[in-house]
Design a protein around this motif. Structure first.
Motif, PDB file in Angstrom:
ATOM      1  N   CYS A  35       0.840  -1.193   0.000  1.00 30.95           N
ATOM      2  CA  CYS A  35       0.000   0.000   0.000  1.00 30.95           C
ATOM      3  C   CYS A  35       0.880   1.250   0.000  1.00 30.95           C
ATOM      4  CB  CYS A  35      -0.920   0.008   1.222  1.00 30.95           C
ATOM      5  SG  CYS A  35      -1.982   1.461   1.283  1.00 30.95           S
ATOM      6  N   TYR A  36       0.700   2.086  -1.008  1.00 31.05           N
ATOM      7  CA  TYR A  36       1.477   3.322  -1.083  1.00 31.05           C
ATOM      8  C   TYR A  36       0.866   4.437  -0.234  1.00 31.05           C
ATOM      9  CZ  TYR A  36       4.122   1.111  -4.728  1.00 31.05           C
ATOM     10  OH  TYR A  36       4.934   0.249  -5.424  1.00 31.05           O
ATOM     11  N   GLN A  37      -0.268   4.184   0.392  1.00 27.09           N
ATOM     12  CA  GLN A  37      -0.861   5.152   1.309  1.00 27.09           C
ATOM     13  C   GLN A  37      -0.222   5.045   2.687  1.00 27.09           C
ATOM     14  OE1 GLN A  37      -2.972   7.639   0.925  1.00 27.09           O
ATOM     15  NE2 GLN A  37      -3.013   8.107   3.098  1.00 27.09           N
ATOM     16  N   CYS A  38      -0.177   3.828   3.234  1.00 34.93           N
ATOM     17  CA  CYS A  38       0.327   3.663   4.604  1.00 34.93           C
ATOM     18  C   CYS A  38       1.700   2.999   4.665  1.00 34.93           C
ATOM     19  CB  CYS A  38      -0.661   2.869   5.449  1.00 34.93           C
ATOM     20  SG  CYS A  38      -0.895   1.169   4.921  1.00 34.93           S
ATOM     21  N   GLY A  39       2.182   2.449   3.535  1.00 33.10           N
ATOM     22  CA  GLY A  39       3.515   1.859   3.493  1.00 33.10           C
ATOM     23  C   GLY A  39       3.603   0.466   4.104  1.00 33.10           C
ATOM     24  N   ARG A  40       2.502  -0.271   4.099  1.00 32.31           N
ATOM     25  CA  ARG A  40       2.514  -1.615   4.683  1.00 32.31           C
ATOM     26  C   ARG A  40       2.149  -2.659   3.638  1.00 32.31           C
ATOM     27  NH1 ARG A  40       0.122  -0.909  10.653  1.00 32.31           N
ATOM     28  NH2 ARG A  40       1.629   0.631  11.352  1.00 32.31           N
ATOM     29  N   ILE A  41       2.515  -3.895   3.934  1.00 38.73           N
ATOM     30  CA  ILE A  41       2.263  -5.008   3.026  1.00 38.73           C
ATOM     31  C   ILE A  41       1.142  -5.874   3.601  1.00 38.73           C
ATOM     32  CG2 ILE A  41       3.251  -7.093   2.023  1.00 38.73           C
ATOM     33  CD1 ILE A  41       5.965  -5.703   2.079  1.00 38.73           C
ATOM     34  N   THR A  42       0.198  -6.254   2.740  1.00 36.85           N
ATOM     35  CA  THR A  42      -0.878  -7.157   3.121  1.00 36.85           C
ATOM     36  C   THR A  42      -0.683  -8.461   2.368  1.00 36.85           C
ATOM     37  OG1 THR A  42      -2.374  -5.285   3.436  1.00 36.85           O
ATOM     38  CG2 THR A  42      -3.376  -7.444   3.215  1.00 36.85           C
ATOM     39  N   ALA A  43      -0.721  -9.570   3.080  1.00 37.46           N
ATOM     40  CA  ALA A  43      -0.485 -10.886   2.483  1.00 37.46           C
ATOM     41  C   ALA A  43      -1.661 -11.309   1.604  1.00 37.46           C
ATOM     42  CB  ALA A  43      -0.244 -11.916   3.575  1.00 37.46           C
ATOM     43  N   GLY A  44      -1.379 -12.183   0.655  1.00 34.42           N
ATOM     44  CA  GLY A  44      -2.409 -12.725  -0.220  1.00 34.42           C
ATOM     45  C   GLY A  44      -2.735 -11.785  -1.366  1.00 34.42           C
ATOM     46  N   GLU A  45      -3.941 -11.887  -1.876  1.00 34.32           N
ATOM     47  CA  GLU A  45      -4.424 -11.021  -2.953  1.00 34.32           C
ATOM     48  C   GLU A  45      -5.639 -10.234  -2.464  1.00 34.32           C
ATOM     49  OE1 GLU A  45      -3.248 -10.396  -6.063  1.00 34.32           O
ATOM     50  OE2 GLU A  45      -1.497 -11.560  -5.459  1.00 34.32           O
ATOM     51  N   PRO A  46      -5.442  -9.337  -1.497  1.00 34.14           N
ATOM     52  CA  PRO A  46      -6.580  -8.622  -0.916  1.00 34.14           C
ATOM     53  C   PRO A  46      -7.115  -7.531  -1.841  1.00 34.14           C
ATOM     54  CG  PRO A  46      -4.557  -7.750  -0.043  1.00 34.14           C
ATOM     55  CD  PRO A  46      -4.176  -8.919  -0.916  1.00 34.14           C
ATOM     56  N   LEU A  47      -8.363  -7.173  -1.641  1.00 34.85           N
ATOM     57  CA  LEU A  47      -8.945  -6.046  -2.363  1.00 34.85           C
ATOM     58  C   LEU A  47      -8.626  -4.734  -1.657  1.00 34.85           C
ATOM     59  CD1 LEU A  47     -12.482  -7.483  -3.221  1.00 34.85           C
ATOM     60  CD2 LEU A  47     -10.514  -7.225  -4.742  1.00 34.85           C
ATOM     61  N   TYR A  48      -8.470  -4.803  -0.322  1.00 35.80           N
ATOM     62  CA  TYR A  48      -8.242  -3.612   0.491  1.00 35.80           C
ATOM     63  C   TYR A  48      -6.974  -3.780   1.332  1.00 35.80           C
ATOM     64  CZ  TYR A  48     -13.218  -2.854  -0.400  1.00 35.80           C
ATOM     65  OH  TYR A  48     -14.428  -2.674  -0.989  1.00 35.80           O
ATOM     66  N   CYS A  49      -6.367  -2.672   1.692  1.00 36.29           N
ATOM     67  CA  CYS A  49      -5.252  -2.690   2.637  1.00 36.29           C
ATOM     68  C   CYS A  49      -5.822  -2.995   4.023  1.00 36.29           C
ATOM     69  CB  CYS A  49      -4.549  -1.339   2.637  1.00 36.29           C
ATOM     70  SG  CYS A  49      -3.265  -1.173   3.890  1.00 36.29           S
ATOM     71  N   ASN A  50      -5.211  -3.920   4.727  1.00 37.54           N
ATOM     72  CA  ASN A  50      -5.696  -4.283   6.065  1.00 37.54           C
ATOM     73  C   ASN A  50      -5.448  -3.181   7.089  1.00 37.54           C
ATOM     74  OD1 ASN A  50      -6.614  -6.767   5.310  1.00 37.54           O
ATOM     75  ND2 ASN A  50      -4.825  -7.882   6.026  1.00 37.54           N
ATOM     76  N   PHE A  51      -4.577  -2.234   6.789  1.00 44.88           N
ATOM     77  CA  PHE A  51      -4.184  -1.229   7.760  1.00 44.88           C
ATOM     78  C   PHE A  51      -4.901   0.111   7.583  1.00 44.88           C
ATOM     79  CE2 PHE A  51      -0.818  -4.301   7.181  1.00 44.88           C
ATOM     80  CZ  PHE A  51      -0.629  -4.732   8.478  1.00 44.88           C
TER      81      PHE A  51
END
Length: 141
Positions: free
Chosen positions: A4-20
């Motif tokens: 995610c270039y908004q919060c700078g975190r990585i979400t595992a898998g193929e999510p539709l949304y950033c978990n953070f």
């Protein structure tokens, strides 16, 4: 895995949304999970105007830089792999056997290159995030 270039975190898998931060990845999604282009104002399938906010769009220069770095590292790994195969062939044709020291050195080099090839995008993504963060900070000042 998505970054995610908004919060700078990585979400595992193929999510539709950033978990953070809850932003969607390069698309707008309605409550029924229909995907739409990032410029859509209403869902093209159900007409809902309640669409998600996508993460910030990457500038073209950053996308080209990321693709170039990934291409060059991949090319380096392929060239080193071909050199390893060539060296094995030369050793076999000249000596009839492969020196174990040669194999150990080349395999270590190839492992480092293959791991480096896959970790380069991570540090590049972090650099892009930091540059975007600085740019947003300047826009608010």
């Amino acid at each position: 895995m998505k970054y995610c270039y908004q919060c700078g975190r990585i979400t595992a898998g193929e999510p539709l949304y950033c978990n953070f931060c809850g932003r969607s990845y390069d698309q707008r999604i309605c409550p029924r999970r229909h995907t739409n282009p990032r410029t859509a104002e209403a869902c093209s399938r159900c007409g809902s105007r309640n669409l998600s906010l996508p993460q910030p769009k990457l500038p073209l220069l950053w996308r080209l830089l990321a693709a170039g770095v990934q291409f060059l590292t991949g090319l380096l790994v392929v060239a080193a792999s071909l050199a390893f195969v060539r060296q094995l062939h030369v050793s076999l044709s000249m000596h009839g056997a492969v020196p174990s020291r040669l194999v150990a050195q080349w395999l270590l080099l190839l492992i480092v290159l293959w791991v480096g090839c896959y970790s380069v995008p991570d540090w590049l993504k972090i650099a892009i995030y930091l540059a975007l963060k600085r740019r947003r900070k300047k826009d608010f000042d």
